[in-house]
Design a protein around this motif. Sequence first.
Motif, PDB file in Angstrom:
ATOM      1  N   UNK A  10      89.428 -61.283 119.505  1.00 48.72           N
ATOM      2  CA  UNK A  10      90.053 -60.132 120.166  1.00 48.72           C
ATOM      3  C   UNK A  10      90.965 -59.396 119.175  1.00 48.72           C
ATOM      4  N   UNK A  11      91.710 -60.152 118.351  1.00 56.20           N
ATOM      5  CA  UNK A  11      92.569 -59.533 117.339  1.00 56.20           C
ATOM      6  C   UNK A  11      91.743 -58.675 116.380  1.00 56.20           C
ATOM      7  N   UNK A  12      90.628 -59.250 115.930  1.00 53.69           N
ATOM      8  CA  UNK A  12      89.780 -58.536 114.966  1.00 53.69           C
ATOM      9  C   UNK A  12      89.198 -57.268 115.591  1.00 53.69           C
ATOM     10  N   UNK A  13      88.705 -57.400 116.821  1.00 52.49           N
ATOM     11  CA  UNK A  13      88.120 -56.239 117.497  1.00 52.49           C
ATOM     12  C   UNK A  13      89.174 -55.171 117.762  1.00 52.49           C
ATOM     13  N   UNK A  14      90.353 -55.589 118.197  1.00 54.47           N
ATOM     14  CA  UNK A  14      91.441 -54.625 118.410  1.00 54.47           C
ATOM     15  C   UNK A  14      91.716 -53.843 117.132  1.00 54.47           C
ATOM     16  N   UNK A  15      91.785 -54.563 115.999  1.00 51.37           N
ATOM     17  CA  UNK A  15      92.034 -53.889 114.728  1.00 51.37           C
ATOM     18  C   UNK A  15      90.940 -52.910 114.353  1.00 51.37           C
ATOM     19  N   UNK A  16      89.677 -53.311 114.589  1.00 47.32           N
ATOM     20  CA  UNK A  16      88.563 -52.418 114.276  1.00 47.32           C
ATOM     21  C   UNK A  16      88.595 -51.164 115.139  1.00 47.32           C
ATOM     22  N   UNK A  17      88.811 -51.351 116.430  1.00 51.79           N
ATOM     23  CA  UNK A  17      88.867 -50.196 117.339  1.00 51.79           C
ATOM     24  C   UNK A  17      90.046 -49.285 116.987  1.00 51.79           C
ATOM     25  N   UNK A  18      91.189 -49.900 116.685  1.00 53.51           N
ATOM     26  CA  UNK A  18      92.367 -49.105 116.332  1.00 53.51           C
ATOM     27  C   UNK A  18      92.099 -48.252 115.097  1.00 53.51           C
ATOM     28  N   UNK A  19      91.488 -48.855 114.073  1.00 53.99           N
ATOM     29  CA  UNK A  19      91.189 -48.097 112.866  1.00 53.99           C
ATOM     30  C   UNK A  19      90.161 -46.998 113.142  1.00 53.99           C
ATOM     31  N   UNK A  20      89.177 -47.299 113.977  1.00 51.95           N
ATOM     32  CA  UNK A  20      88.174 -46.284 114.307  1.00 51.95           C
ATOM     33  C   UNK A  20      88.793 -45.109 115.059  1.00 51.95           C
ATOM     34  N   UNK A  21      89.839 -45.373 115.856  1.00 53.11           N
ATOM     35  CA  UNK A  21      90.532 -44.294 116.563  1.00 53.11           C
ATOM     36  C   UNK A  21      91.406 -43.498 115.591  1.00 53.11           C
ATOM     37  N   UNK A  22      92.177 -44.211 114.777  1.00 47.80           N
ATOM     38  CA  UNK A  22      93.131 -43.533 113.899  1.00 47.80           C
ATOM     39  C   UNK A  22      92.445 -42.770 112.768  1.00 47.80           C
TER      40      UNK A  22
END
Length: 228
Positions: A10-22
């Motif tokens: 979940x941590x890894x996915x959160x980071x990936x999604x966050x970067x894809x948004x930013x």
Amino acid sequence: MEALPRETIVDVLEGRLREDILTGRHPAGSYLPPERQLADGYGVTRTTLKHAFGRLVQAGLLETRHGVGTRVRDYARLGGADLLPMLVRHSPDWIGEIFEVRRSVGALIAERAAVRATAEQRAELGVLLAEVRAADGGDAVQLADIEVHRALARATGNRVYGLLTNTLFNAYLPVRAALVGPFTDPEAAYGRLEPVVAAVAAGDEGAARRAAEAYLTATERIMLEGLA
């Protein structure tokens, strides 16, 4: 020694999604693909995806509407200062803008504290300033210095200044280790901060503002050199 936290999926996915948004892969105002499609694309279960969504909703990057979908929020227009640590982690060039606010707010806090501080608060500032000089190591000096600024904010009698001070310090957290430059020498750190505390203790608002501006400018220059 403190054990390092282990990243979950979940941590890894959160980071990936966050970067894809930013980075704009999922632009503000757009709806994310359907959950099943997105989960397949990232190679995770829908349950994992929902957990990551929940964190990003709480962080202010996403909003979910039942029956409609999950949309990327316009965080630049609607977001709050609580997003700053995330934004600094994504792009350290936010630090320059944080420092600009730090200079103006810090000078105003010192000025207000000089007018409003009680005798007890002035005494507390003296004690905390001495702890800067006595601290051992850059990290400890940096933390002691922070406590002086928290006390200055309290001395204004305005709780919002305290929250603003905490917000700015929280924004540094992702890069705090790189900002230790002004605090490696306890005596020098004490010397830069002492005029601010002295002016507040004397009740001289003009001198407090000038001393704070000098302190903030000097420490900013050293910290930016550390980041360069």
